[in-house]
Motif scaffolding. Structure first.
Motif, mmCIF file in Angstrom:
data_model
loop_
_atom_site.group_PDB
_atom_site.id
_atom_site.type_symbol
_atom_site.label_atom_id
_atom_site.label_comp_id
_atom_site.label_asym_id
_atom_site.label_seq_id
_atom_site.Cartn_x
_atom_site.Cartn_y
_atom_site.Cartn_z
ATOM 1 N N MET B 1 -5.941 15.237 40.286
ATOM 2 C CA MET B 1 -5.368 16.514 39.860
ATOM 3 C C MET B 1 -5.596 16.713 38.357
ATOM 4 N N THR B 2 -6.083 17.869 38.003
ATOM 5 C CA THR B 2 -6.264 18.170 36.587
ATOM 6 C C THR B 2 -5.003 18.863 36.063
ATOM 7 N N VAL B 3 -4.571 18.409 34.916
ATOM 8 C CA VAL B 3 -3.367 18.972 34.325
ATOM 9 C C VAL B 3 -3.750 19.545 32.970
ATOM 10 N N GLU B 4 -3.205 20.701 32.657
ATOM 11 C CA GLU B 4 -3.574 21.314 31.381
ATOM 12 C C GLU B 4 -2.878 20.670 30.197
ATOM 13 N N GLN B 5 -3.673 20.394 29.171
ATOM 14 C CA GLN B 5 -3.129 19.831 27.945
ATOM 15 C C GLN B 5 -2.393 20.940 27.187
ATOM 16 N N LEU B 6 -1.300 20.573 26.534
ATOM 17 C CA LEU B 6 -0.566 21.558 25.737
ATOM 18 C C LEU B 6 -1.389 21.946 24.514
ATOM 19 N N THR B 7 -1.325 23.206 24.141
ATOM 20 C CA THR B 7 -1.977 23.625 22.908
ATOM 21 C C THR B 7 -1.109 23.157 21.739
ATOM 22 N N GLU B 8 -1.657 23.234 20.536
ATOM 23 C CA GLU B 8 -0.903 22.755 19.378
ATOM 24 C C GLU B 8 0.372 23.576 19.199
ATOM 25 N N GLU B 9 0.274 24.871 19.479
ATOM 26 C CA GLU B 9 1.440 25.747 19.340
ATOM 27 C C GLU B 9 2.520 25.380 20.361
ATOM 28 N N ARG B 11 2.867 22.510 21.810
ATOM 29 C CA ARG B 11 3.380 21.185 21.441
ATOM 30 C C ARG B 11 4.540 21.301 20.491
ATOM 31 N N GLY B 12 4.322 22.079 19.429
ATOM 32 C CA GLY B 12 5.358 22.248 18.417
ATOM 33 C C GLY B 12 6.605 22.865 19.020
ATOM 34 N N ARG B 25 -0.316 9.037 18.577
ATOM 35 C CA ARG B 25 -1.729 9.067 18.996
ATOM 36 C C ARG B 25 -2.393 10.424 18.752
ATOM 37 N N ASP B 26 -2.308 10.857 17.516
ATOM 38 C CA ASP B 26 -2.951 12.131 17.149
ATOM 39 C C ASP B 26 -2.498 13.300 18.027
ATOM 40 N N GLY B 27 -1.226 13.300 18.348
ATOM 41 C CA GLY B 27 -0.692 14.415 19.117
ATOM 42 C C GLY B 27 -0.976 14.322 20.612
ATOM 43 N N LYS B 28 -1.540 13.189 21.037
ATOM 44 C CA LYS B 28 -1.872 13.039 22.454
ATOM 45 C C LYS B 28 -0.736 12.401 23.255
ATOM 46 N N ALA B 29 0.340 12.035 22.571
ATOM 47 C CA ALA B 29 1.457 11.383 23.252
ATOM 48 C C ALA B 29 2.757 11.659 22.493
ATOM 49 N N ILE B 30 3.872 11.436 23.181
ATOM 50 C CA ILE B 30 5.163 11.462 22.497
ATOM 51 C C ILE B 30 5.821 10.114 22.710
ATOM 52 N N VAL B 31 6.618 9.725 21.720
ATOM 53 C CA VAL B 31 7.211 8.391 21.757
ATOM 54 C C VAL B 31 8.675 8.456 21.326
ATOM 55 N N ARG B 32 9.485 7.619 21.959
ATOM 56 C CA ARG B 32 10.881 7.527 21.535
ATOM 57 C C ARG B 32 11.379 6.095 21.713
ATOM 58 N N SER B 33 12.200 5.642 20.765
ATOM 59 C CA SER B 33 12.807 4.315 20.855
ATOM 60 C C SER B 33 14.269 4.446 21.254
ATOM 61 N N GLY B 80 -4.221 13.902 27.164
ATOM 62 C CA GLY B 80 -3.310 14.241 26.064
ATOM 63 C C GLY B 80 -1.943 14.596 26.596
ATOM 64 N N LEU B 81 -1.266 15.422 25.834
ATOM 65 C CA LEU B 81 0.106 15.773 26.168
ATOM 66 C C LEU B 81 0.125 16.981 27.097
ATOM 67 N N SER B 82 0.946 16.901 28.132
ATOM 68 C CA SER B 82 1.084 18.047 29.035
ATOM 69 C C SER B 82 2.560 18.347 29.249
ATOM 70 N N LEU B 83 2.803 19.410 29.955
ATOM 71 C CA LEU B 83 4.177 19.798 30.247
ATOM 72 C C LEU B 83 4.882 18.714 31.067
ATOM 73 N N ARG B 84 4.100 17.929 31.802
ATOM 74 C CA ARG B 84 4.699 16.846 32.599
ATOM 75 C C ARG B 84 5.409 15.835 31.700
ATOM 76 N N ASP B 85 4.844 15.599 30.516
ATOM 77 C CA ASP B 85 5.461 14.654 29.577
ATOM 78 C C ASP B 85 6.768 15.208 29.030
#
Lengths: 97, 97
Positions: B1-9, B11-12, B25-33, B80-85
């Protein structure tokens, strides 16, 4: 509780008995990677390792990405590798049958 | 399944709604501790996250050291980052009440 760090000789001798584990962090830790069929199997394994860790009060530093699990064992109280790590590695390996 | 990557706008905009998560990772992931009282609490949390991951078929890259858990979310199918993340991050946050 202070735990004795393994000497270099002991390290070599104990490690020879551990298949798949290798020294890391300048000999202060041992590490092994595990691969499973999928996430469900990987996390089932992690759950069993967690039980062992809690029972022994000796906890791994570990990471998981889908079907892969990487476990690092070190003994903070010994500032390095101790017999507790070797015993824990054996317990973990025993889960794999 | 192809998932659309979020645009920079996008993402913000989505990230502003997520407290505690930051881009990696250059905006390709989100991280939390996350930090808990002890290993038992940390692993209980991980088990709940694992259920969410399996249900959504969207799995984290994560690590645990005693009472600390670090979660990285990225969508390989979108490179990269998608709405699924973002949705997954919200589900995880909801566990903390």
């Amino acid at each position: 509780m202070t735990v004795e760090q393994l000497t270099e000789e002991e390290r070599g001798s104990w490690l020879r008995g551990l298949t798949g584990w290798s020294l890391a962090r300048d000999g202060k830790a041992i590490v092994r990677s595990f691969e499973f069929a999928d996430f469900s199997e990987a996390f089932a394994f992690m759950t069993r390792v967690a039980m062992i860790a809690e029972t022994r009060d000796h906890h791994p530093e570990w990471s998981n990405v889908y079907n892969r699990v990487e476990i690092t064992l070190t003994t903070h109280d010994a500032s390095g590798l101790s017999l507790r790590d070797v015993k824990m590695a054996r317990k973990i390996d025993a889960l794999l049958g």
